[in-house]
Design an enzyme around this catalytic site. Structure first.
Site, PDB file in Angstrom:
ATOM      1  N   GLY A   1       0.815  -1.208   0.000  1.00 31.72           N
ATOM      2  CA  GLY A   1       0.000   0.000   0.000  1.00 31.72           C
ATOM      3  C   GLY A   1       0.849   1.260   0.000  1.00 31.72           C
ATOM      4  O   GLY A   1       0.521   2.236  -0.688  1.00 31.72           O
ATOM      5  N   SER A   2       1.923   1.251   0.765  1.00 28.29           N
ATOM      6  CA  SER A   2       2.758   2.461   0.865  1.00 28.29           C
ATOM      7  C   SER A   2       3.331   2.827  -0.495  1.00 28.29           C
ATOM      8  O   SER A   2       3.299   3.995  -0.901  1.00 28.29           O
ATOM      9  CB  SER A   2       3.898   2.238   1.862  1.00 28.29           C
ATOM     10  OG  SER A   2       3.382   1.959   3.140  1.00 28.29           O
TER      11      SER A   2
ATOM     12  N   ASN B   1      -7.911   4.002   8.920  1.00 22.92           N
ATOM     13  CA  ASN B   1      -7.359   2.816   9.567  1.00 22.92           C
ATOM     14  C   ASN B   1      -7.491   2.837  11.085  1.00 22.92           C
ATOM     15  O   ASN B   1      -7.475   1.797  11.717  1.00 22.92           O
ATOM     16  CB  ASN B   1      -5.890   2.615   9.175  1.00 22.92           C
ATOM     17  CG  ASN B   1      -5.089   3.895   9.234  1.00 22.92           C
ATOM     18  OD1 ASN B   1      -5.434   4.892   8.605  1.00 22.92           O
ATOM     19  ND2 ASN B   1      -4.025   3.883   9.996  1.00 22.92           N
TER      20      ASN B   1
ATOM     21  N   GLN C   1      -7.720   0.011   3.677  1.00 28.81           N
ATOM     22  CA  GLN C   1      -8.592  -0.557   4.715  1.00 28.81           C
ATOM     23  C   GLN C   1      -9.936  -1.012   4.145  1.00 28.81           C
ATOM     24  O   GLN C   1     -10.678  -1.735   4.797  1.00 28.81           O
ATOM     25  CB  GLN C   1      -8.839   0.465   5.832  1.00 28.81           C
ATOM     26  CG  GLN C   1      -7.618   0.746   6.695  1.00 28.81           C
ATOM     27  CD  GLN C   1      -7.204  -0.436   7.562  1.00 28.81           C
ATOM     28  OE1 GLN C   1      -8.022  -1.279   7.952  1.00 28.81           O
ATOM     29  NE2 GLN C   1      -5.920  -0.516   7.868  1.00 28.81           N
TER      30      GLN C   1
ATOM     31  N   HIS D   1      -1.861  -7.605   2.602  1.00 27.34           N
ATOM     32  CA  HIS D   1      -1.903  -8.174   3.964  1.00 27.34           C
ATOM     33  C   HIS D   1      -3.029  -7.628   4.828  1.00 27.34           C
ATOM     34  O   HIS D   1      -3.179  -8.020   5.983  1.00 27.34           O
ATOM     35  CB  HIS D   1      -0.543  -8.023   4.664  1.00 27.34           C
ATOM     36  CG  HIS D   1      -0.192  -6.640   5.114  1.00 27.34           C
ATOM     37  ND1 HIS D   1      -0.272  -6.269   6.433  1.00 27.34           N
ATOM     38  CD2 HIS D   1       0.266  -5.564   4.446  1.00 27.34           C
ATOM     39  CE1 HIS D   1       0.131  -5.003   6.551  1.00 27.34           C
ATOM     40  NE2 HIS D   1       0.461  -4.559   5.355  1.00 27.34           N
TER      41      HIS D   1
ATOM     42  N   THR E   1      11.647  -7.972 -11.227  1.00 27.97           N
ATOM     43  CA  THR E   1      10.926  -9.227 -11.466  1.00 27.97           C
ATOM     44  C   THR E   1       9.755  -9.343 -10.498  1.00 27.97           C
ATOM     45  O   THR E   1       9.909  -9.136  -9.294  1.00 27.97           O
ATOM     46  CB  THR E   1      11.893 -10.420 -11.308  1.00 27.97           C
ATOM     47  OG1 THR E   1      12.961 -10.215 -12.223  1.00 27.97           O
ATOM     48  CG2 THR E   1      11.203 -11.735 -11.592  1.00 27.97           C
TER      49      THR E   1
ATOM     50  N   CYS F   1       1.234   3.442  16.367  1.00 28.16           N
ATOM     51  CA  CYS F   1       1.881   3.636  15.079  1.00 28.16           C
ATOM     52  C   CYS F   1       3.108   4.510  15.200  1.00 28.16           C
ATOM     53  O   CYS F   1       4.062   4.378  14.459  1.00 28.16           O
ATOM     54  CB  CYS F   1       0.916   4.292  14.093  1.00 28.16           C
ATOM     55  SG  CYS F   1      -0.123   3.100  13.291  1.00 28.16           S
TER      56      CYS F   1
HETATM   57  C1  PLP Z   1      -1.595  -0.520   6.133  1.00 26.30           C
HETATM   58  C2  PLP Z   1      -1.948   0.735   5.428  1.00 26.30           C
HETATM   59  C3  PLP Z   1      -1.088   1.277   4.448  1.00 26.30           C
HETATM   60  C4  PLP Z   1       0.253   0.693   4.142  1.00 26.30           C
HETATM   61  O1  PLP Z   1       0.180  -0.521   3.461  1.00 26.30           O
HETATM   62  P1  PLP Z   1       1.498  -1.461   3.414  1.00 26.30           P
HETATM   63  O2  PLP Z   1       1.150  -2.540   2.451  1.00 26.30           O
HETATM   64  O3  PLP Z   1       1.705  -1.961   4.801  1.00 26.30           O
HETATM   65  O4  PLP Z   1       2.610  -0.593   2.916  1.00 26.30           O
HETATM   66  C5  PLP Z   1      -1.504   2.408   3.788  1.00 26.30           C
HETATM   67  N1  PLP Z   1      -2.696   2.992   4.056  1.00 26.30           N
HETATM   68  C6  PLP Z   1      -3.535   2.503   4.985  1.00 26.30           C
HETATM   69  C7  PLP Z   1      -4.849   3.173   5.210  1.00 26.30           C
HETATM   70  C8  PLP Z   1      -3.190   1.358   5.706  1.00 26.30           C
HETATM   71  O5  PLP Z   1      -4.029   0.895   6.634  1.00 26.30           O
END
Ligand code: PLP
Length: 397
Positions: A70-71, A151, A179, A201, A237, A324
């Protein structure tokens, strides 16, 4: 153990693991290789891309880019639009005060580079309105980025309405749907979403893998240079096992969404009603318009970290807004954004349930939390001052 921290990460589903195994045991070729053995991996990748596109109702699987999570997706979405906007003299970006740090820190970096970042204030109930977005949009606005669901406090933003006003005004719209994916129905076409981030995840897929959806025609820049993977937009890759596992997990979550939501809403309702009975407590966010598994409270007169450690002793995994930023004494920017005073924001608890939780877990949490809160208050000098009238109570009894 009772795991009630599904907003932090989730256990991988059996189906996701089963989908991954062949990608390590038999179909382990390089998807870029031209021989048939490599092409088998390319087929697995294409199948995963199609599954994800279907779950988001993307018009074309070619709009799905696999990332490391996500990041990365948030960074690539925001930096791409910013760079392109700057070329047209558009350096104004609108977002919200309670975004994830993957968004906020990217915006801070852009602010240092001369972009003007406008963070919309969040209402007391954890909401942003489309009217706020309309009022903020200017001629030089390059991007609106607003999270689908928060989140920490679980608020669900009116993303379809925000998307509509952005589309009408020709402003690109990104949403961090990390989320929401797998937990709420998503439709990038109906909701007028140009860019969307999700992470494996958070819906029972593997860690270290995510998706950036970018509508056809939205310009993307590369964060990583190298080979031509992901149509030249994300070199390296592909992590085929993780991508395949994520796609399987997302399809499974979408298929089970209605049933899981029913179950989660029942548990969430009982938890909220039970914890609200604790004196001088407050639910964070709206009671209805929140993620089905999210319960977030502030308890006056305690430290969230102490609460977490004592719950851990009782086998309950939960989170606090301040977790966090562990190592820092600052309370959660999300709780401050909805107007909680610093002292109250320090006493926060987030329980994020998953479909694996049971009503028995809820009973145990409802037995443990009031006891621990009462104990922590009993040893707090601050609480004593409140009882003696030397300090005011900040949350109503
Ligand atoms: C967990 C989260 C992220 C980051 O995702 P990762 O896959 O851990 O980098 C970004 N935004 C929100 C709202 C999240 O809950």
């Amino acid at each position: 153990m009772i795991y009630a921290d599904n907003a932090a990460t989730t256990q991988m589903s059996q189906k996701a693991m089963e989908a991954m195994l062949p990608c390590m045991q038999t179909v382990w070729g390089n998807p870029s290789s031209l021989y048939a053995f490599g092409q088998k991996a390319a087929e697995a990748l294409a199948d995963a891309r199609e599954k994800v596109a279907t779950c988001l109702n993307a018009a074309d699987p070619g709009e799905i880019y696999f990332t490391s999570g996500g990041s990365e997706a948030d960074n690539q979405a925001i930096l791409s639009v910013a760079q392109n906007g700057a070329k047209q003299g558009k350096k104004h970006i609108i977002s919200t005060a309670f975004e994830h740090h993957a968004v906020l820190h990217t915006l801070q970096k852009l602010a240092r580079e001369g972009f003007e970042i406008e963070l919309l204030p969040v209402h007391e109930k954890g909401m942003i309105t489309p009217e706020q977005v309309v009022a903020a949009i200017r001629k030089d606005t390059a991007l609106v980025t607003a999270m689908y669901a928060n989140n920490e406090i679980g608020s669900i933003l009116p993303i379809g309405e925000i998307g509509a006003v952005c589309r009408e005004r020709g402003v690109l719209f990104h949403t961090d749907a990390v989320q929401a994916a797998g937990h709420l129905p998503l439709d990038v076409q109906r909701e007028n979403i140009d860019l969307l981030s999700l992470s494996g995840h958070k819906f029972h897929g593997p860690k270290g893998v995510g998706v950036l959806y970018a509508k056809k025609g939205v310009p993307l820049m590369n964060l990583i240079e190298g080979g031509a993977q992901e149509r030249g937009k994300r070199a390296g890759t592909e992590n085929v096992p993780a991508i395949v596992g994520m796609a399987a997990a997302l399809s499974e979550a979408v298929a089970n969404m209605a049933a899981d939501t029913q179950k989660l809403l029942a548990m969430r309702g009982r938890l909220i009603a039970g914890l609200a009975k604790i004196p001088h407590s407050a639910l964070n966010g709206d009671s209805d318009r929140r993620l089905p598994g999210n319960v977030s409270f502030c308890f006056e007169g305690i430290e969230g970290e102490s609460l977490l450690l004592l719950l851990d002793d009782r086998g309950i995994c939960a989170s606090s807004g301040s977790a966090c930023t562990s190592g820092s004494l600052d309370p959660s920017h999300v709780l401050l954004a909805i107007g909680r005073p610093h002292e109250v924001a320090h006493g926060s608890l987030r329980l994020s349930l998953g479909a694996d939780n049971t009503e028995e877990d809820v009973d145990k949490i409802l037995a443990a939390v009031p006891e621990v809160v009462t104990y922590l208050r009993s040893i707090s000098p601050l609480w004593k001052d409140k009882l003696n009238g030397k300090r005011p109570f900040l949350l109503p009894e």
